[in-house]
Structures are given as C-alpha cells and as structure tokens.
Design a protein around this motif. Sequence first.
Motif, short mmCIF file in Angstrom:
data_model
loop_
_atom_site.label_atom_id
_atom_site.label_comp_id
_atom_site.label_asym_id
_atom_site.label_seq_id
_atom_site.Cartn_x
_atom_site.Cartn_y
_atom_site.Cartn_z
N PRO A 1 -0.08 8.46 3.01
CA PRO A 1 0.47 9.04 3.86
C PRO A 1 0.46 8.83 5.26
O PRO A 1 1.09 9.14 6.32
N CYS A 2 -0.51 7.94 5.67
CA CYS A 2 -0.97 7.74 7.29
C CYS A 2 0.42 6.83 7.75
O CYS A 2 0.80 6.97 8.72
N HIS A 3 0.63 5.78 7.00
CA HIS A 3 1.36 4.52 7.54
C HIS A 3 2.56 4.24 6.30
O HIS A 3 3.26 3.14 6.74
N GLY A 4 2.73 4.79 5.29
CA GLY A 4 3.65 4.69 4.27
C GLY A 4 3.49 3.48 3.39
O GLY A 4 4.47 2.96 2.69
N SER A 5 2.42 2.96 3.04
CA SER A 5 1.94 1.94 1.94
C SER A 5 2.22 2.68 0.70
O SER A 5 1.75 3.66 0.47
N VAL A 6 3.01 1.67 -0.36
CA VAL A 6 2.99 2.22 -1.64
C VAL A 6 2.69 1.21 -2.40
O VAL A 6 2.61 0.00 -2.42
N TYR A 7 1.97 1.76 -3.54
CA TYR A 7 1.35 0.77 -4.29
C TYR A 7 1.83 1.12 -6.10
O TYR A 7 2.35 2.33 -6.24
N ASP A 8 1.85 0.27 -6.75
CA ASP A 8 2.54 0.34 -8.18
C ASP A 8 1.33 1.11 -8.95
O ASP A 8 0.17 1.38 -8.48
N THR A 9 1.72 1.06 -10.32
CA THR A 9 0.66 1.72 -11.25
C THR A 9 -0.54 0.92 -11.46
O THR A 9 -1.51 1.49 -11.92
N ALA A 10 -0.46 -0.40 -11.13
CA ALA A 10 -1.66 -1.00 -11.19
C ALA A 10 -2.32 -1.30 -9.95
O ALA A 10 -3.32 -2.06 -9.65
N ALA A 11 -2.04 -0.13 -8.99
CA ALA A 11 -2.61 -0.27 -7.62
C ALA A 11 -2.42 -1.30 -6.89
O ALA A 11 -3.32 -1.72 -5.92
#
Length: 191
Positions: free
Chosen positions: A154-164
């Motif tokens: 939530p800080c800067h919008g990084s998005v990770y998939d289910t494998a992180a």
Amino acid sequence: MTDTAVADNPAQSGPESGDGVRRRDFIYVAATSAAGVGAASVLIPLVSQMAPSADVLAESSTELDIGSIQPGQAIKAVFRKQPVFVRRLTPKEIAEAKAVPVDSLRDPQSLEDRTKKGKEEWLITMGVCTHLGCVPLGTGEGEVKGEFGGYFCPCHGSVYDTAARIRKGPAPKNLEVPPYEFTSDTVVKIG
C-alpha cells in the motif's frame, strides 16, 4: 685461577653454577605465567562480549506449525523481528505461477526456484517490500491482494503475484525467500 677464586667472584659464575640458572629459570617461568594470566583475564571478557546475546540467539530461527493452513490461505509470522508470509498455494495458483514466462519477469525466478522440491504448495517469504521496506497486504482475509492475486504494497503500489514475484510497481526484486527447512510434514523451521 683457582677454584676458590671462581667461587668468590659472582661475576665469573657460569653455567657450571647451579644456583644462578635455577633462579633465572624460576623468574622467567613466574613472569611468563603472570603475563599469561593477565592476558587471559583481559581477553576472555573481551571475546565473550562479542558473542551474540541470548535474545539474539533465540531469534535466530523460528518454528511454525503450518498444519492448520488451508489451501489458498496465508499467515503472517515473525522472524528476526520482521514479518514472514507463509502461503499455501492452491493447485490453480500453482498452475498460474508456472504459466508465467520467467523471462518476462523483472526479477526472473520460477516457482520451483522459490519453493522446496516436493513442497511447492508452500511459499515462504519475508513480508517486507523490496522497494522501501513496507509490509505488503495479502495475508489477511479480505485484504487487497493486487491484480495478480498475491500481495499488494500500500505504500507505493508494488504488486506481487501468488509466487511473491514482483509484477508491477517500483519494487526492484521479488519478496525474499528466507532459509527454511521442513522438520516434519506440518512444521517448518525458518532460519
């Protein structure tokens, strides 16, 4: 010179004179022993203060019972005063993670690179975003997981998939996988 002249003159006493050698040896041994005891009394506290304290040793590893985690569920634990995410992937999430071309990723790693052989349903990562160290969302029920179903910072919008793995946003690397091993089918030791 006569024998009496040598005995009367201490400057001329040599190795033949047993008293001088014995005194000198005693003084040498006593001085060396005193120096050794002094050095040990200084070095032992110096070396022992550099050893890790009990609270640091206690945090060097963490054991978690993961038997109650259901497929698709994730939990947050603590390892070395930092959050750790333990996620049990569903067969669908495993298939989706394997379907992503590794060379299309910013930090190319396959699911097999991030999990233990034979235990690919268990993904264990540090819960610290690789951008600026915020804690991503996605482990709690109802938390935002991002468009790839993994984690969202939530800080800067990084998005990770289910494998992180990082898929979108400013984070340069995937969520870190700490050293871990399974001590049984339901217990994992991190660290």
